[in-house]
Write an enzyme that holds these catalytic residues in place. Sequence first.
Site, PDB file in Angstrom:
ATOM      1  N   GLY A   1       0.812  -1.222   0.000  1.00 31.54           N
ATOM      2  CA  GLY A   1       0.000   0.000   0.000  1.00 31.54           C
ATOM      3  C   GLY A   1       0.840   1.264   0.000  1.00 31.54           C
ATOM      4  N   CYS A   2       1.884   1.268   0.810  1.00 33.10           N
ATOM      5  CA  CYS A   2       2.750   2.447   0.900  1.00 33.10           C
ATOM      6  C   CYS A   2       3.502   2.673  -0.410  1.00 33.10           C
ATOM      7  CB  CYS A   2       3.715   2.297   2.068  1.00 33.10           C
ATOM      8  SG  CYS A   2       2.878   2.233   3.664  1.00 33.10           S
TER       9      CYS A   2
END
Length: 156
Positions: free
Chosen positions: A46-47
């Site tokens: 996600g990051c």
Amino acid sequence: MNTLQAGAQAPQFTLQNQDGDSIALSTLLESNQVLVYFYPKALTPGCTVQAEQLRDHKAQLAQYNTVAVGISPDPVKKLKNFETKKELNFDLLSDEDHAIADAFGVWGLKKFMGKEYDGIHRISFLIGQDGSVKHVFNKFKTKEHHQVVIDYLAAQ
């Protein structure tokens, strides 16, 4: 967790970036408004998606006099690895003791796969050149974060 709201003064900070240089919010605000985005951990799916989208849309943010800086509790060395592997083009700042995350009110209890732990909540703040929080972005999918921000900036 007591997250900063629009209208509040942003906490001033100076943190080390991925190159070990000291980056001060006050210096960034001299020429731009700043999107301060907090993310939990470098090189996680996600990051990574969130950072890549900000990388790819840096020019669009610049059209609105906005620069992005990412803050996580990762050490400088890990941030450098993240920047290099993903060819990022903006500052990643190390907040290992999460003092700045605490000051912005984004450090708190989280749940993942049935476990509870303290960590950074994925929240972004648009800081105006006067040092005040212009907007808080706290409802978005990581792959759409950049577009939520750009849509907000375009509507101003």
